[in-house]
Structure formats: structure tokens, C-alpha cells
Design a protein around this motif. Sequence first.
Motif, short mmCIF file in Angstrom:
data_model
loop_
_atom_site.label_atom_id
_atom_site.label_comp_id
_atom_site.label_asym_id
_atom_site.label_seq_id
_atom_site.Cartn_x
_atom_site.Cartn_y
_atom_site.Cartn_z
N VAL A 160 -22.87 7.96 24.40
CA VAL A 160 -22.71 7.36 25.37
C VAL A 160 -22.68 5.43 24.95
O VAL A 160 -23.75 5.15 24.47
CB VAL A 160 -23.86 7.34 26.27
CG1 VAL A 160 -23.91 6.25 27.78
CG2 VAL A 160 -23.81 9.14 27.09
N LYS B 282 -22.51 1.75 27.01
CA LYS B 282 -22.04 1.70 27.83
C LYS B 282 -21.16 0.52 27.48
O LYS B 282 -21.39 -0.29 26.57
CB LYS B 282 -23.71 0.46 28.11
CG LYS B 282 -24.15 -0.05 29.49
CD LYS B 282 -25.00 -0.64 29.93
CE LYS B 282 -25.25 -1.13 30.64
NZ LYS B 282 -26.72 -1.55 30.91
N ASN C 223 -17.68 6.17 36.22
CA ASN C 223 -19.56 5.90 36.78
C ASN C 223 -18.94 4.70 38.08
O ASN C 223 -19.76 4.95 39.08
CB ASN C 223 -19.87 4.83 35.57
CG ASN C 223 -20.46 6.01 34.72
OD1 ASN C 223 -19.48 7.07 34.69
ND2 ASN C 223 -21.32 5.94 33.85
N SER D 27 -19.98 8.88 32.04
CA SER D 27 -21.91 9.44 31.71
C SER D 27 -22.33 9.63 32.77
O SER D 27 -22.50 9.28 33.35
CB SER D 27 -21.93 7.83 30.50
OG SER D 27 -22.88 6.50 31.13
N ALA E 229 -20.29 3.13 31.27
CA ALA E 229 -19.84 4.09 30.15
C ALA E 229 -19.08 4.61 30.34
O ALA E 229 -18.16 4.98 31.52
CB ALA E 229 -21.24 4.38 29.86
N ARG F 242 -23.17 14.27 22.53
CA ARG F 242 -22.98 13.58 23.24
C ARG F 242 -23.55 11.56 23.49
O ARG F 242 -24.62 11.29 23.60
CB ARG F 242 -22.72 13.48 24.55
CG ARG F 242 -22.46 14.88 25.15
CD ARG F 242 -22.64 16.12 26.52
NE ARG F 242 -22.28 14.70 27.61
CZ ARG F 242 -21.03 15.03 28.28
NH1 ARG F 242 -20.34 15.77 27.50
NH2 ARG F 242 -21.36 13.88 29.15
N HIS G 165 -24.49 7.32 35.48
CA HIS G 165 -25.06 6.10 35.26
C HIS G 165 -24.23 5.57 36.30
O HIS G 165 -22.99 4.81 36.43
CB HIS G 165 -24.95 6.19 33.90
CG HIS G 165 -25.65 7.27 33.09
ND1 HIS G 165 -25.36 7.13 31.87
CD2 HIS G 165 -27.47 7.45 33.23
CE1 HIS G 165 -26.22 8.46 31.18
NE2 HIS G 165 -27.64 8.26 32.26
N SER H 58 -17.79 12.45 23.25
CA SER H 58 -19.08 13.93 23.01
C SER H 58 -17.91 14.69 21.04
O SER H 58 -16.76 14.61 21.09
CB SER H 58 -18.68 14.75 23.85
OG SER H 58 -18.53 16.18 22.88
N THR I 10 -18.80 8.11 27.47
CA THR I 10 -18.97 8.98 26.53
C THR I 10 -18.40 9.60 25.19
O THR I 10 -17.37 9.94 25.58
CB THR I 10 -19.27 10.67 26.90
OG1 THR I 10 -19.84 9.88 28.37
CG2 THR I 10 -20.58 11.54 26.94
#
Length: 554
Positions: free
Chosen positions: A318, A320, A328, A382, A395, A316, A391, A399, A397
Motif C-alpha cells: 500500500v 499513501k 479512498n 487501499s 492511497a 498487497r 483507509h 498487489s 494498492t
Amino acid sequence: MTDTTNNTFDFIVVGAGTAGCLLANRLSANPDHRVLLIEAGGRDNYHWIHIPVGYLYCINNPRTDWMFRTEPDKGLNGRSLIYPRGKTLGGCSSINGMLYIRGQARDYNHWAEVTGDDAWRWENCLPDFIKHEHHHRLDEGGDADPEHRDFHGHGGEWRVEKQRLSWQVLDDFAEAAAQSGIPRTRDFNRGDNEGVDYFEVNQRAGWRWNTSKAFLKPVRQRHNLTIWHSTHVNQLLFANDGTTPRCVGAEVVRNGETLRVGANREVILSAGSIGSPQLLQLSGIGPADLLAEHDIEAVSALPGVGENLQDHLQIRSVYKVQGVKTLNTIANSLVGKAKIGLEYALKRTGPMSMAPSQLCIFTRSSEGYDDANIQYHVQPLSLEAFGQPLHPYAAITASVCNLNPSSRGTVRIKSRDPRQAPAIAPNYLSTPEDRQVAADSLRVTRRIAEQPAFAKYQPEEVKPGLEYQSDDELARLAGDIGTTIFHPVGTARMGRDDDPMAVVDSRLRVRGVTGLRVADASVMPTITSGNTNSPTLMIAEKAAGWILSARSSY
Ligand SMILES: Cc1cc2nc3c(=O)[nH]c(=O)nc-3n(C[C@H](O)[C@H](O)[C@H](O)COP(=O)(O)OP(=O)(O)OC[C@H]3O[C@@H](n4cnc5c(N)ncnc54)[C@H](O)[C@@H]3O)c2cc1C
């Protein structure tokens, strides 16, 4: 123990998961067949099973999950993972990500080679995928192209829908993937899945569609179908009159009482890739040394039971991002949360209707591959790990997983106690090839993130971090941030008669005994190139056809 001669059926299906629910439906379609379906978990009446985002609350929850853990794994730098498996009617289909992916034609052609049985070739599996399918693009007013009917079904029990959401940040990640050279696709399920698009999901009008709702609910009233939930199968029972041992039923614990139930024709083991090898071993079918270690009398010494465990390890990354909304930032305020709840309550759309992953990409980790060998699950959110808070910054993710890992693990009982979880050792990243694919796939992620469509969000790689560049560093980091994508298969694999590690033959009959088949994800010789639920349904559909066409017990 109570010996209940009244409890004799024609067929006993062990495990009401993805495969077991379909099998119970098909086998009980003939009113002359008395069918018993046994499930250790309870009813699927927990609200979080049905609200798509509820998978977050079903995983690691004893109400719906077996709560397994893996052994500490060297490839994961000593970490042990939670290893969710559904424990309720519907099995894993009640807690899974709902993503509908069949794999690639080459997966099934390989199974046909391994077993020597053309029944497993892609073109011969396609009708078994289509048989139970109810695909949204074939709905009245749907946008099916002329060939769609060659690949998809309509009117079956298994609903496939379009997701009810859209995210600008994911649209742009898809565009970035296209800019990096990955083709766009409109259908991952025609045998070659290379491309980028949103996943299709097993939902109906914004609710999870599990196999219990699809295959059991419509037939529950059949007088010849008995469903026992909250009933744990301890072991399978065999009669041995000096010839080949015959499976004649099972010992179960129901309402605190230990009972025997009988099967005149067949027992079908559909307890999944962990439960099926565990039950076989507990019943005397397994590696001779393991049975001897636990003082279990061998019914059939099969060294392959519990071996050949394969899983997809998701790595994964991540990123930002700036200047765009992700879950998020939306879900981190009370107003945002309220809006999300209201949207779902009023329209069954938005983040609460969200499958765990939204955008899908199949591509190659390096030039050397002829077909897609890695898959992305991309999410507009994320977190450190499932179950932990999002978070506090915007952001996404991305994966990535190796679709065809060469690492192999094991499932082995730790004791004769049927309630004790077996040792699950996936052995992720234990081959040089898998470590290379892990490193290369992280580089593919970076290449996509650098493309103009996504670069405009000034992505910052929070995980694994741009300071890591070499093969060794990336493979080690993959071990730090990698986790299961919940696809264990292969622990009771099929194969040719002369293959010592085969547990079942190509028609899924357990070797060395009669009256017993395995029909679930554990029979796959090699993992499919994608998510494993619909391949398991296809296996169950085939098994049902073979069982029904057998004139009598074999
Ligand atoms: C969290 C999660 C997310 C996933 N996401 C996806 C996805 O998005 N798309 C996808 O295609 N696949 C996904 N999968 C994988 C997919 O759901 C499985 O591959 C598939 O459900 C396996 O089906 P099965 O019939 O082999 O086993 P299961 O569905 O696990 O069924 C086995 C059943 O047997 C029962 N059982 C076991 N032992 C006993 C016993 N001793 N006595 C009585 N009953 C017993 C279990 O309780 C269970 O109900 C996911 C899985 C999980 C766990």
C-alpha cells in the motif's frame, strides 16, 4: 430415499459454475441429448451479482458464497483466510473480479508435456478460447489490428470489454512501470503476457457478464435441458458388475428430499477445485487412507484426489500518495458517494462499474526468469482487508503474485457428511523458491514506485514498510500481508496413465471408472500464469468437444 426412474438423463453436469454452464449449453445443443445441470446455489438474481462493484458484497455472503476458510497456514504466520467460492448459478463467475486473462503459451505447452497429449498445446487451445469469445476490439468500429482475429473471436457468448473508467494515478503507475523497463502491451492474451496495460473485463455495457447469462439464459427454453438449482449433490453413484465400476448418476438433496438421478452416458463433475475433489472423496474416489479413515468404501483408490492444490498468493503493498485523487478520498464523503452512484445510474461508468483491479502488469521478479513470473493487480484504493472500510487517506494498492508457485496444498474431507466443508490447506510460501520470489517481487514493486512518473506523488510505503529490507524480513512480511487471489486449481489433475498422482487422463476421464469426467479448474496440472476463469472455460470447451465426439459411452 426416493428412487425416481423418471429422473434419468443422458448427461448430468454437476455444478453450474464457470465450466458447468458452458458444458450444459454445448451438450444440450443436440435435441436428442437429455441434459441435467445441477447447482447447489440459488438463482443468480441478487442485484450485487450484476453490479460490478458488488463482488465486495457477494464475497463472504452465504447467499452467494460457500463461506469456506483455509486451515491456519504456517507460511501466513498462522493466519487462516476466508476462501470465497461462488454458490449460485454462474458459480465463481458470478462473484469474481471479471478480469479476462488467458495465461502464457508455456503453461499449456507444459500441460501437453505432462499429459503426453498435444491437444493441450497453446496452438491447440487457442481455438477453444476463441470459439466462445466476443471481443470488443472486433466490434464494428472497434480498434482491432490486422492480427487480432488470429487470437480473438467475435460472435461467441463470452463478452470481453474495455473498462469504463480511468484514473490518473493508475495512468502514472503504468508510466512508472514503463520507466522501470516493463514494455507496454495492448493485448495480454496472445501467449506472451509480459507488459503493462489496463485489464479487459467480462462485462456487457457496464454490467457483470457471468457464465449463467452467457451460456444458460439463451438456451433455457430447450426442452432437453433441465436446470436444478438449490440442489445439493451428496455423492456420485456407481454400478459395479464385477468389471470396471461405472458412474451411473448422483444422489442429490432437492426441496428437502433425497433423490437419485441417473445418467445413461456420462456424469461430468464441474463442482470446482474444492467441490470436485470433495465429491470424489465422498463417493469413494480418493487416497485409500483418507477413504479408510472415514469408512468410505473405495470405488477407485486415487492418491492424487485433493492433492496438488495451487493458488496465487497476492502480496498487497500500500502506498499513501499526495496531490492526486484515489477512491479512498472520493468515497469517504457523502457527496462523493452520491456522485459515484449517480454516475453509474446515468452512464454505467465510474467506480461502481469497477472490477476489483484495474491495472495489470506481468513482469519478472529477477533476471533469472525467461518469461514473466509475477503479476500485478493495481487498484486506486487501499484497505486493511476485503470487507473493511477504505483507509482515510489517499492511497493505492499494488498487489503482486507469484504466477508459478511451487508450494502445494490439499483439500481433504473432514467427515462423510456432504454438508461439512473439507479442510483446505494451501500451504502458501512453503518452499524456499516461493519465499525468494515473494521477497524479490516486493523489491520490484519498490522499483516501480521510485520511478519519476509515480515519485511525483511522494509515495509512502505503508505496507509492508521500507524498514523491512532483507529476504527473510520480506518473506515473513509477505506472510503477514498476503492473501488469496482466489485461484485454487489442480486438485484433480490430469496426467499420463503411468502417473500415480493423475486423477484424470488427458481427455479428463476419471481413472479406474467409466462414465465420469471432471471438467473444471481442478484438472489443471499446474496453475496458469494469470487469472483462472478463461482457462477454465477453455477446458470446458475442449471437454464438450470430446464428449460430443464420443459415439457412445466409453
Ligand atoms: C472472489 C473471486 C474473484 C476471482 N476473480 C477472478 C478474475 O477476475 N478473473 C479470473 O479469470 N478468475 C477469477 N477468479 C477465479 C475464477 O472465477 C475461477 O477459477 C473459475 O470460476 C473456476 O470455475 P469452475 O467451473 O472450476 O468452478 P466454479 O465456478 O466454482 O463452479 C463450481 C460450481 O459447482 C457448484 N457446486 C459445488 N459443489 C456442489 C455440490 N456438492 N452440489 C451441487 N453443486 C455444487 C458450486 O456452487 C459452483 O456453482 C476469481 C474467483 C473468486 C472466488
